[in-house]
Design a protein around this motif. Structure first.
Motif, mmCIF file in Angstrom:
data_model
loop_
_atom_site.group_PDB
_atom_site.id
_atom_site.type_symbol
_atom_site.label_atom_id
_atom_site.label_comp_id
_atom_site.label_asym_id
_atom_site.label_seq_id
_atom_site.Cartn_x
_atom_site.Cartn_y
_atom_site.Cartn_z
ATOM 1 N N VAL A 1 0.838 -1.203 0.000
ATOM 2 C CA VAL A 1 0.000 0.000 0.000
ATOM 3 C C VAL A 1 0.873 1.254 0.000
ATOM 4 O O VAL A 1 0.588 2.230 -0.709
ATOM 5 N N GLY A 2 1.948 1.234 0.787
ATOM 6 C CA GLY A 2 2.842 2.374 0.804
ATOM 7 C C GLY A 2 3.448 2.644 -0.563
ATOM 8 O O GLY A 2 3.535 3.792 -1.010
ATOM 9 N N TYR A 3 3.850 1.589 -1.253
ATOM 10 C CA TYR A 3 4.467 1.724 -2.574
ATOM 11 C C TYR A 3 3.466 2.253 -3.596
ATOM 12 O O TYR A 3 3.760 3.184 -4.351
ATOM 13 N N MET A 4 2.271 1.676 -3.633
ATOM 14 C CA MET A 4 1.285 2.098 -4.628
ATOM 15 C C MET A 4 0.763 3.507 -4.337
ATOM 16 O O MET A 4 0.520 4.298 -5.259
ATOM 17 N N ALA A 5 0.580 3.829 -3.053
ATOM 18 C CA ALA A 5 0.167 5.191 -2.705
ATOM 19 C C ALA A 5 1.261 6.184 -3.086
ATOM 20 O O ALA A 5 0.979 7.301 -3.535
ATOM 21 N N ALA A 6 2.513 5.782 -2.921
ATOM 22 C CA ALA A 6 3.625 6.640 -3.320
ATOM 23 C C ALA A 6 3.609 6.890 -4.822
ATOM 24 O O ALA A 6 3.847 8.006 -5.288
ATOM 25 N N ALA A 7 3.329 5.832 -5.604
ATOM 26 C CA ALA A 7 3.247 6.001 -7.057
ATOM 27 C C ALA A 7 2.125 6.962 -7.427
ATOM 28 O O ALA A 7 2.295 7.829 -8.303
ATOM 29 N N ALA A 8 0.979 6.842 -6.757
ATOM 30 C CA ALA A 8 -0.142 7.745 -7.035
ATOM 31 C C ALA A 8 0.214 9.186 -6.672
ATOM 32 O O ALA A 8 -0.079 10.122 -7.425
ATOM 33 N N LEU A 9 0.849 9.377 -5.510
ATOM 34 C CA LEU A 9 1.251 10.723 -5.097
ATOM 35 C C LEU A 9 2.249 11.325 -6.083
ATOM 36 O O LEU A 9 2.151 12.499 -6.446
ATOM 37 N N ALA A 10 3.212 10.523 -6.496
ATOM 38 C CA ALA A 10 4.216 11.015 -7.435
ATOM 39 C C ALA A 10 3.577 11.416 -8.754
ATOM 40 O O ALA A 10 3.888 12.469 -9.320
ATOM 41 N N LEU A 11 2.671 10.588 -9.263
ATOM 42 C CA LEU A 11 2.020 10.883 -10.531
ATOM 43 C C LEU A 11 1.169 12.145 -10.444
ATOM 44 O O LEU A 11 0.995 12.847 -11.452
ATOM 45 N N CYS A 12 0.645 12.457 -9.265
ATOM 46 C CA CYS A 12 -0.104 13.706 -9.097
ATOM 47 C C CYS A 12 0.772 14.912 -9.429
ATOM 48 O O CYS A 12 0.286 15.923 -9.933
ATOM 49 N N GLY A 13 2.077 14.792 -9.135
ATOM 50 C CA GLY A 13 2.982 15.887 -9.456
ATOM 51 C C GLY A 13 3.056 16.163 -10.937
ATOM 52 O O GLY A 13 3.253 17.310 -11.366
ATOM 53 N N ALA A 14 2.890 15.121 -11.757
ATOM 54 C CA ALA A 14 2.943 15.294 -13.212
ATOM 55 C C ALA A 14 1.696 15.988 -13.750
ATOM 56 O O ALA A 14 1.680 16.439 -14.899
ATOM 57 N N LEU A 15 0.643 16.085 -12.941
ATOM 58 C CA LEU A 15 -0.599 16.724 -13.381
ATOM 59 C C LEU A 15 -0.629 18.209 -13.056
ATOM 60 O O LEU A 15 -1.544 18.923 -13.462
ATOM 61 N N PHE A 16 0.376 18.695 -12.294
ATOM 62 C CA PHE A 16 0.430 20.106 -11.949
ATOM 63 C C PHE A 16 0.859 20.931 -13.163
ATOM 64 O O PHE A 16 1.616 20.476 -14.014
ATOM 65 N N GLY A 17 0.387 22.171 -13.201
ATOM 66 C CA GLY A 17 0.894 23.124 -14.186
ATOM 67 C C GLY A 17 0.500 22.844 -15.615
ATOM 68 O O GLY A 17 1.219 23.218 -16.545
#
Length: 264
Positions: free
Chosen positions: A53-69
């Protein structure tokens, strides 16, 4: 139709992010020593669940950064998501490996998680991944002057954030009046593992805040990141020391963690 336009423009980026999240799930058993199906459905392993869960949540959080801007240009936006997705798929496994070697070097994490079902070790590994996901997210929210500089900036800011997380792990172990590694490995202490994980996630939040919107001006940005990170680490260290006196008066937190294994 006008009201739906922002949603329609965002849909391709959202779908692309979901594709990369699915790829992260597909890659997980190929870049880690775990068999997801066995651990979840056959072994019913809660320690592995914390890691996964920590790994997959981390992937989701990281990908959110690509949606900024997003600038509204579908091609530019998809390129940004693609770069962020590749960065996430590449850097997250490397970070997990570095965390294992740097934060949990005194015991074999995969053995503790799979064979011993050690929830404390699972919490630390999952928390380290979450913290890394926050760092990658922060690195992906920046504004770079060109594609090559974007790649450079992501790598440098990720490496800086990872170094701060490893430093936070060392500081936490020094602050605790007990041997953190020993309590996790020998006692399978979930409470200590959760406390350690929480400290790492807190540091990840601070680093992510320092990284948000970082530019290609490397000297200035690294100065800001290191200042924020080190100041935040000092404040968090003070909070950890004063926890039982300020937030939980009358409670001996170290005793609750070590002797009572109090996850609460």
């Amino acid at each position: 139709m006008h009201a739906l336009e922002p949603i329609l423009l965002a849909l391709p980026r959202f779908v692309a992010a979901l594709v990369f999240l699915a790829l992260a799930r597909w890659l997980f058993p190929r870049v880690t020593p775990y068999d997801v199906t066995h651990e979840i459905s056959e072994a019913d392993n809660p320690a592995f669940a914390a890691v996964f869960v920590g790994y997959m949540a981390a992937a989701a959080l990281a990908l959110c950064g690509a949606l900024f801007g997003a600038d509204g240009d579908p091609i530019h936006d998809l390129i940004a998501v693609g770069i962020g997705g590749v960065a996430t798929l590449t850097l997250l496994p490397i970070s997990a490996w570095l965390s294992t070697r740097g934060l949990m070097r005194r015991y074999p994490v995969a053995v503790e998680v799979s064979r011993d079902r050690n929830l404390g070790a699972g919490f630390v590994a999952g928390g380290a991944s979450l913290a890394t996901g926050l760092v990658i997210q922060g690195a992906l929210t920046g504004t770079s002057d060109g594609l090559l500089l974007l790649v450079r900036d992501i790598l440098v800011y990720w490496a800086t954030g990872q170094a701060l997380l490893l430093l936070a792990g060392v500081v936490f172990q020094k602050l605790m009046p007990f041997d953190v590694h020993e309590r996790i490995e020998q006692d399978d202490n979930a409470a200590v593992g959760l406390a350690f994980a929480g400290f790492l996630v807190g540091m990840g939040l601070l680093v992510r805040a320092a990284l948000e919107g970082a530019s290609s001006d490397m000297v200035v940005e690294l100065g800001v990141i290191l200042t924020w990170g080190l100041m935040g680490l000092v404040v968090m260290s003070g909070a950890a020391v004063l926890l039982d006196r300020v937030l939980l008066p009358g409670v001996d937190v170290a005793r609750e963690l070590v002797e009572d294994r109090n996850v609460a």
